[in-house]
Write an enzyme that holds these catalytic residues in place. Structure first.
Site, PDB file in Angstrom:
ATOM      1  N   ASP A  88      14.628  19.619  -6.244  1.00 17.91           N
ATOM      2  CA  ASP A  88      15.824  20.210  -6.939  1.00 17.91           C
ATOM      3  C   ASP A  88      15.923  21.634  -6.410  1.00 17.91           C
ATOM      4  O   ASP A  88      14.589  22.109  -6.179  1.00 17.91           O
ATOM      5  CB  ASP A  88      16.047  20.130  -8.450  1.00 17.91           C
ATOM      6  CG  ASP A  88      14.928  20.726  -9.240  1.00 17.91           C
ATOM      7  OD1 ASP A  88      13.625  20.643  -8.661  1.00 17.91           O
ATOM      8  OD2 ASP A  88      14.992  21.250 -10.343  1.00 17.91           O
ATOM      9  N   GLU A 152      12.589  20.721 -11.986  1.00 16.97           N
ATOM     10  CA  GLU A 152      11.658  21.723 -12.153  1.00 16.97           C
ATOM     11  C   GLU A 152      12.462  23.085 -12.316  1.00 16.97           C
ATOM     12  O   GLU A 152      12.082  23.832 -13.209  1.00 16.97           O
ATOM     13  CB  GLU A 152      10.773  21.980 -10.902  1.00 16.97           C
ATOM     14  CG  GLU A 152       9.727  22.974 -11.324  1.00 16.97           C
ATOM     15  CD  GLU A 152       9.980  24.327 -11.071  1.00 16.97           C
ATOM     16  OE1 GLU A 152       9.156  25.246 -11.349  1.00 16.97           O
ATOM     17  OE2 GLU A 152      11.187  24.688 -10.465  1.00 16.97           O
TER      18      GLU A 152
HETATM   19  N1  BES Z   1       8.506  27.818  -7.497  1.00 13.63           N
HETATM   20  C1  BES Z   1       8.790  28.421  -8.432  1.00 13.63           C
HETATM   21  C2  BES Z   1       7.656  29.319  -9.243  1.00 13.63           C
HETATM   22  C3  BES Z   1       7.112  30.312  -8.600  1.00 13.63           C
HETATM   23  C4  BES Z   1       7.795  31.196  -7.646  1.00 13.63           C
HETATM   24  C5  BES Z   1       5.857  30.512  -8.858  1.00 13.63           C
HETATM   25  C6  BES Z   1       6.935  32.115  -6.874  1.00 13.63           C
HETATM   26  C7  BES Z   1       5.105  31.600  -8.193  1.00 13.63           C
HETATM   27  C8  BES Z   1       5.528  32.119  -7.267  1.00 13.63           C
HETATM   28  C9  BES Z   1       9.678  27.687  -9.194  1.00 13.63           C
HETATM   29  O1  BES Z   1      10.549  26.851  -8.685  1.00 13.63           O
HETATM   30  C10 BES Z   1      10.669  28.567 -10.258  1.00 13.63           C
HETATM   31  O2  BES Z   1      11.337  28.864  -9.755  1.00 13.63           O
HETATM   32  N2  BES Z   1      10.188  28.477 -11.583  1.00 13.63           N
HETATM   33  C11 BES Z   1      11.107  28.741 -12.417  1.00 13.63           C
HETATM   34  C12 BES Z   1      10.777  28.231 -13.940  1.00 13.63           C
HETATM   35  C13 BES Z   1      11.768  27.273 -14.132  1.00 13.63           C
HETATM   36  C14 BES Z   1      11.652  26.884 -15.786  1.00 13.63           C
HETATM   37  C15 BES Z   1      13.403  27.793 -14.209  1.00 13.63           C
HETATM   38  C16 BES Z   1      10.872  30.344 -12.645  1.00 13.63           C
HETATM   39  O3  BES Z   1       9.567  31.019 -12.475  1.00 13.63           O
HETATM   40  O4  BES Z   1      11.830  31.059 -13.014  1.00 13.63           O
HETATM   41 MN    MN Z   2       9.589  26.023  -6.966  1.00 15.89          MN
HETATM   42 MN    MN Z   3      12.262  28.000  -8.158  1.00 17.38          MN
END
Ligand code: BES
Ligand code: MN
Ligand code: MN
Length: 453
Positions: A88, A152
């Protein structure tokens, strides 16, 4: 021996074309209108795994946002690597800031541009192609299970439920997650920590209905005023979050960790002007930038709505106003606890005349990973061979909600990706450098070979 480098060289065009197919599916999980597209992305992957000869391929736990579970052929006596990723993506807006449409992937100047190019379709696809590379002309070197979810970006509810029901899905010797970037170009990283998240909407009501500001201004409580008062009382201008108890559980990084961070190449001015794009940095300035990004909690306001924001002027006293806010959490905070602390703090500082409601949208616990185990040495060796430099241990301020659950059966989780810090994830013109994608195929291919030895 048909080695991985040759595989990449011979198949360059096809690999990119396949990734582009996946990127064309607008699988935005935060928007229910794209439920069908999320399903299609899951089906596309399932079909892909079948074509790769996986012995068992299933779409699990949801009609609209299925978890793709695919097992490679069994290799008795070999270790098992669990690969996690997500198909996603975040919404692409604002659309007018994209140079080319977000779901029409194109390569320009060595970069592949599309929503999901780096987060996470491109990165997880580099592991899938690495797997293809190592099974091509021989038996698989290792047992591999792919676990690729479609939620995710909206909190992973489906996968959390699935793992509750089928905890054995994470029975593995190591978990590989390519969803975090390099520290800098040429500097592969292994993340030893991720921040958690507590996302909420605060809604304030001060009146039965909107009122004329001439007839009632001066006596009628304004919802926006109440909301702004609440928000400004939650954080001091110096950056300290004023939610009682919030910092109690915060664990300071070890001295060793802080020293390692201090020795990373870092140019403050460049970071501030170019990457952040501001004149000053905020937050608790007695801590280093890395500590503020990786080891301290945050509170951010994402958007405020209510009242009148249209064109022209309307003299109204709004009855309702709301704000979306979130806190990033660090070891050893817990999302559940912070939820309660935020709700209590909001109610405490709210003016008496305001009814306030705090709705939680989603959350994630912070992550700590031990980066000293043997599996980290394998990814380090793979990067040394391909990139000429091993991994640096860093943390990251982002969140991946399911990571703690992936390690529940004891498998060490390796957070190590091939994206670059300027990939623009969640932003317009998200990209993945084509070179990084192919490095991913080579690094993860070597990792799978090494993991089976
Ligand atoms: N891949 C990211 C998280 C990420 C990005 C971790 C760069 C470390 C470095 C993940 O897809 C993401 O965007 N996670 C969201 C959390 C979610 C619950 C909306 C975030 O971190 O905002
Ligand atoms: Mn991600
Ligand atoms: Mn992300």
């Amino acid at each position: 021996m048909y080695d991985i480098d040759t595989f990449v060289r011979v198949n360059e065009t096809r690999l990119l074309d396949e990734l582009k197919q996946l990127l064309r599916i607008p699988s935005v999980s935060t928007n229910p209108e794209h439920a069908g597209d999320c399903r299609r992305a899951g089906e596309w992957l399932a079909e892909h795994f079948r074509a790769l000869g996986c012995s068992s391929v299933e779409l699990k736990a949801s009609e609209t946002h299925p978890v793709v579970v695919a097992d490679g052929p069994k290799c008795p006596g070999k270790a098992t690597v669990l690969v996690y990723g997500h198909y996603d993506v975040q919404p692409p807006d604002p659309l007018d800031l994209w140079d080319t449409p977000p779901f029409e992937p194109v390569v320009r100047d060595g970069n592949l541009y599309a929503r999901g190019a780096t987060d996470d379709k491109g990165q997880v696809f580099s592991i899938i192609k690495a797997y293809e590379a190592v099974i091509r002309d021989s038996a698989p070197p290792v047992n591999v299970r792919f676990l690729i979810e479609g939620q995710e970006e909206s909190g992973s509810a489906v996968l959390f439920d699935l793992l509750e029901r089928e905890p054995d899905l994470v029975d593995a010797d190591a978990v590989l997650v390519a969803d975090t970037p390099y520290y800098a170009p040429g500097w592969p990283a292994v993340e030893t920590g991720l921040r958690g998240l507590c996302y909420a909407e605060i809604t304030v009501r001060t009146l039965k209905g909107d009122l004329h500001s001439g007839l009632y201004g001066g006596v009628a409580p304004n919802a926006h005023e109440a909301l702004v008062q609440i928000l400004t009382q939650l954080k001091s201008p110096k950056g300290r979050i004023k939610i009682p108890g919030l910092y109690e559980a915060v664990a300071r990084p070890t001295r060793q960790e802080r020293e390692a961070w201090n020795s990373l190449p870092f140019k403050l001015q460049k970071f501030m002007r170019q990457e952040v794009g501001s004149r000053e940095l905020t937050g608790l300035t007695r801590y280093s930038v890395f500590e503020r990004l990786w080891a301290l909690p945050t509170l951010d306001i994402h958007g405020i709505s209510g009242g009148f924001t249209g064109e022209g002027a309307k003299t109204v006293i709004p009855a309702v106003a709301s704000a979306k806010v979130s806190l990033r959490l660090v070891p050893n905070q817990r999302a559940r606890t912070v939820q309660r602390q935020l709700a209590r703090a909001v109610k405490q500082v709210a003016p008496r005349y305001a009814d306030v409601k705090v709705d939680f949208i989603h959350g994630a616990d912070p992550v700590v990973v031990d980066a000293t185990g043997p599996h980290i040495q394998l990814i380090d060796k793979a990067f040394r061979e391909v990139e000429g430099r091993g991994v640096v241990p860093i943390r990251s301020g982002g969140s991946i909600p399911i990571v703690p659950a992936l390690g529940k059966k004891g498998a060490p989780v390796i957070l190590s990706g091939v994206g670059l810090p300027d990939d623009g994830l969640h932003a317009p013109n998200e990209k993945l450098a084509v070179e990084q994608f192919f490095k991913g195929v080579r690094v993860f291919g070597r990792f799978l070979e090494l993991a089976g030895q």
